[in-house]
Motif scaffolding. Structure first.
Motif: not given
Ligand SMILES: Cc1cc2nc3c(=O)[nH]c(=O)nc-3n(C[C@H](O)[C@H](O)[C@H](O)COP(=O)(O)OP(=O)(O)OC[C@H]3O[C@@H](n4cnc5c(N)ncnc54)[C@H](O)[C@@H]3O)c2cc1C
Ligand code: FES
Ligand code: FES
Lengths: 165, 292
Positions: B40, B2-3, B5-8, B48
Motif C-alpha cells: 500500500m 502514504r497509502s 485513503a481507505f476505511d478501516y 478502499e
C-alpha cells in the motif's frame, strides 16, 4: 468520503494518548507527527531497515508497517521511554562502545536490543548478530553495536560487576 | 509514501469480517500487514476498505486434531514459534518459520496471511504443498476447504473468491517415522529466498521410501511440487545414486522462472536441484536411513 479520521486510544511510554487519525496514518507517523516523538526514525517505509522499530505489547515491531488504528488499546514503547533519568544502561553501552555515528539507526537498534535483552541475557555473538540482523546501519560496520549490546547483556547478568560500572 | 485513503473496519468476529468484506468497494483482509502495508505504501495496492481480522477471537488459537495442526488466521508466526506444544508437534514448521524475515516481522506476520499472499518465494506455501495441507476458507458461499494443490493459482494469487477469507490452515503433522528438511539460498539470513526446498520422507521397516513430498519455492511462479524427484525416490532403497537421480529429475515438468533481477534462470535451476538433493539427504538421515 473514504478515509475519514477515526478515534484511537493507546498507551505510549506509560501515558494514555487519545487521538483522531486517518486510518492510513502509520504508527510511526502518529508517534512523530501527532505526539512529537521524533526519536522513532523512518527510513525505508517498507519494513526493511528497522529504523522505525518500537515495542508494541512487549514485541519489537516495525512502526512503518502498522497503522496507528491497529494499535488501539496497545502498550507502545519508544526510544523516548528509555533512560528518562540519564542514559538507560543500553544507551550507556552504545555510548561506551562508540556504537553511534550519525545516529539514524540507533533508536531502532535500541528498541530491538531492549526486547532481545528482556528475552535473555546470555546471548552469544553469532546469535545476537542474527537477532539484530533486521536492522540496517550505514555507518558503524555493526561491530560496535554488537559489542554494545553484549556489554549491556553482561552488565544485566552481573549487576555489580565490571561491565555494569 | 502514504497509502491511498481507505476505511478501516476492526472485525470482532468472522461473521462481522465477512459482512465488511461484502462491501461493493474494493476490500482487503488486513492480518499482520507485513506484506500488505508495504504494497500500500508503494501504491501497488489501493484497497478502499481494510478489514482487520486480528481481533477476531475465533481466529486467535491453534489446535492439534488427529495429527493435523490447525492454525487460526490471526496467529502471528512468532507465537507459533514459541508455543511449546507446536515446537514438539511440528518441528518442521518451526524450522520453516525461522527462515522468514526477522523476528520483528514474524511478531506480526501470520501463517495464513503468507498463504493468502501467495508469494512464489515464500516458505510457508511450499510447506503446505509438500505436506498436503489444506486451507479453511469462509465467505458468501459458506465454509469450504481447499487442498494446497488447488490453492496457489499464480504469482501472488490464491484461489479465493470475492468476499472470501482464510480462517485457518490445516497442516498435517509428520509422524515419528517421517524425516524432514527445509533449506533455502538467500543473500543474507532473513532475505527472501532465491530458491528453496522443503521435503518429508517416510521409510518403511526395510528402509525403502514409502512416502515422499518435495516442494520448491522461489523457483517457479508459484510454489511447486517436485513430482520428478518424488517418483525417483518412491519405493527405493535410498542411496547416493538415488539422491543424484532425484536431484537430476527434480525440475522435470517445473516451469522455472526466467532471468530476472535477483538471479538468472540457470542459477535457479542449479540452486533448485542442489537444494532438492540437500534436503532429501537430510530428510532421509532424520528418518533413520543411514546411507545418505
Ligand atoms: C522485511 C520483510 C521481509 C520478509 N521476508 C519474508 C520471507 O523471507 N519469507 C516470507 O515468506 N515472507 C517474508 N515477508 C512477508 C511476511 O512474512 C508477511 O507477514 C506474510 O507474507 C503475510 O502475512 P501477514 O499476516 O503480514 O499478511 P498481510 O500483509 O496482512 O496480508 C497479505 C495479503 O494476504 C491477504 N490476507 C492476509 N490474511 C488473509 C486471510 N486470513 N484471508 C484472506 N486474505 C488474507 C491480504 O489481504 C493481503 O493481500 C517479509 C516481509 C518483510 C516486511
Ligand atoms: S522505516 Fe520501517 S523498517 Fe524502514
Ligand atoms: S549510525 Fe548511521 S546509520 Fe547507524
Amino acid at each position: 468520503m473514504t478515509g475519514q479520521p477515526v478515534p484511537v486510544t493507546l498507551r505510549v511510554n506509560g501515558r494514555r494518548e487519545v487521538g483522531r487519525v486517518e486510518p492510513r496514518v502509520t504508527l510511526a507517523e502518529f508517534l512523530r507527527e501527532e505526539l512529537g516523538l521524533t526519536g522513532t526514525h523512518v527510513g525505508c517505509e517498507q519494513g526493511v531497515c528497522g529504523a522505525c522499530t518500537v515495542v508494541v505489547d512487549g514485541a519489537a515491531v516495525r512502526s512503518c508497517l502498522m497503522f496507528a488504528v491497529q494499535a488501539e488499546g496497545c502498550d507502545v514503547e519508544t526510544v523516548e521511554g528509555l533512560g528518562r533519568d540519564g542514559l538507560h544502561p543500553l544507551q550507556q553501552a552504545f555510548w561506551d562502545a562508540q556504537a553511534v555515528q550519525c545516529g539514524f539507526c540507533t533508536p531502532g537498534f535500541l528498541m530491538t536490543a531492549l526486547v532481545a535483552l528482556r528475552e535473555r541475557t546470555d546471548w552469544d555473538r553469532t546469535a545476537l548478530r542474527e537477532r539484530l540482523g533486521g536492522n540496517l546501519c550505514r555507518c558503524t560496520g555493526y561491530e560496535p553495536i554488537v559489542d554494545a549490546v553484549l556489554a549491556a547483556a553482561e552488565a544485566a547478568r552481573n549487576p555489580g560487576g565490571e561491565a555494569a560500572r | 509514501m502514504r497509502s491511498a485513503a481507505f476505511d478501516y473496519v476492526r472485525a470482532g468476529s468472522v461473521a462481522e469480517a465477512l459482512v465488511a468484506l461484502a462491501d461493493d468497494r474494493e476490500t482487503r483482509v488486513l492480518a499482520g500487514g507485513q506484506s500488505l502495508v508495504p504494497m500500500m505504501a508503494l501504491r501497488l495496492a489501493r484497497p478502499e476498505v481494510l478489514v482487520d481480522i486480528t481481533r477476531c477471537p475465533e481466529l486467535q488459537s491453534c489446535s492439534l486434531e488427529e495429527s493435523v495442526l490447525r492454525i487460526g488466521a490471526a496467529v502471528p508466526d512468532a507465537v507459533l514459534e514459541r508455543d511449546p506444544d507446536i515446537r514438539a508437534a511440528h518441528p518442521l514448521l518451526v524450522r520453516t518459520l525461522s527462515l522468514i524475515a526477522h523476528e520483528e516481522i514474524r511478531a506480526r506476520g501470520t501463517l495464513c496471511g503468507s498463504l493468502a499472499h501467495a508469494d512464489p518465494a515464500a516458505e510457508l506455501p511450499a510447506l503446505l504443498l509438500a505436506t498436503d495441507g489444506e486451507v479453511e476458507v469462509d465467505g458468501p458461499g459458506g465454509p469450504r476447504r481447499v487442498p494446497a494443490a488447488e490453492f496457489f493459482d499464480g504469482p501472488f494469487t490464491a484461489a479465493l473468491d470475492d468476499g472470501e477469507m482464510v480462517v485457518a490452515a490445516r497442516l498435517p503433522v509428520p509422524g515419528p517415522a517421517v524425516g524432514w528438511a527445509v533449506d533455502e539460498i538467500a543473500r543474507r539470513p532473513g532475505d527472501f529466498a532465491l530458491a528453496g526446498a522443503v521435503c518429508t520422507v517416510e521409510l518403511d521397516s526395510s528402509g525403502r521410501c514409502s512416502g515422499v513430498g518435495v516442494a520448491l519455492f522461489g523457483v517457479s511462479s508459484t510454489p511447486v511440487r517436485s513430482r520428478g524427484a518424488e517418483e525417483v525416490l518412491m519405493g527405493q532403497q535410498v542411496d547416493e545414486a538415488v539422491l543424484d537421480a532425484a536431484a537430476a529429475a527434480s525440475l522435470d515438468g517445473v516451469d522455472v522462472l526466467g532471468d530476472e533481477v535477483h538471479a538468472p534462470a540457470a542459477y535457479r535451476r542449479d540452486a533448485g536441484r542442489a537444494l532438492v538433493r540437500r534436503t532429501l539427504a537430510a530428510a532421509v538421515r532424520s528418518a533413520g536411513g543411514g546411507t545418505a
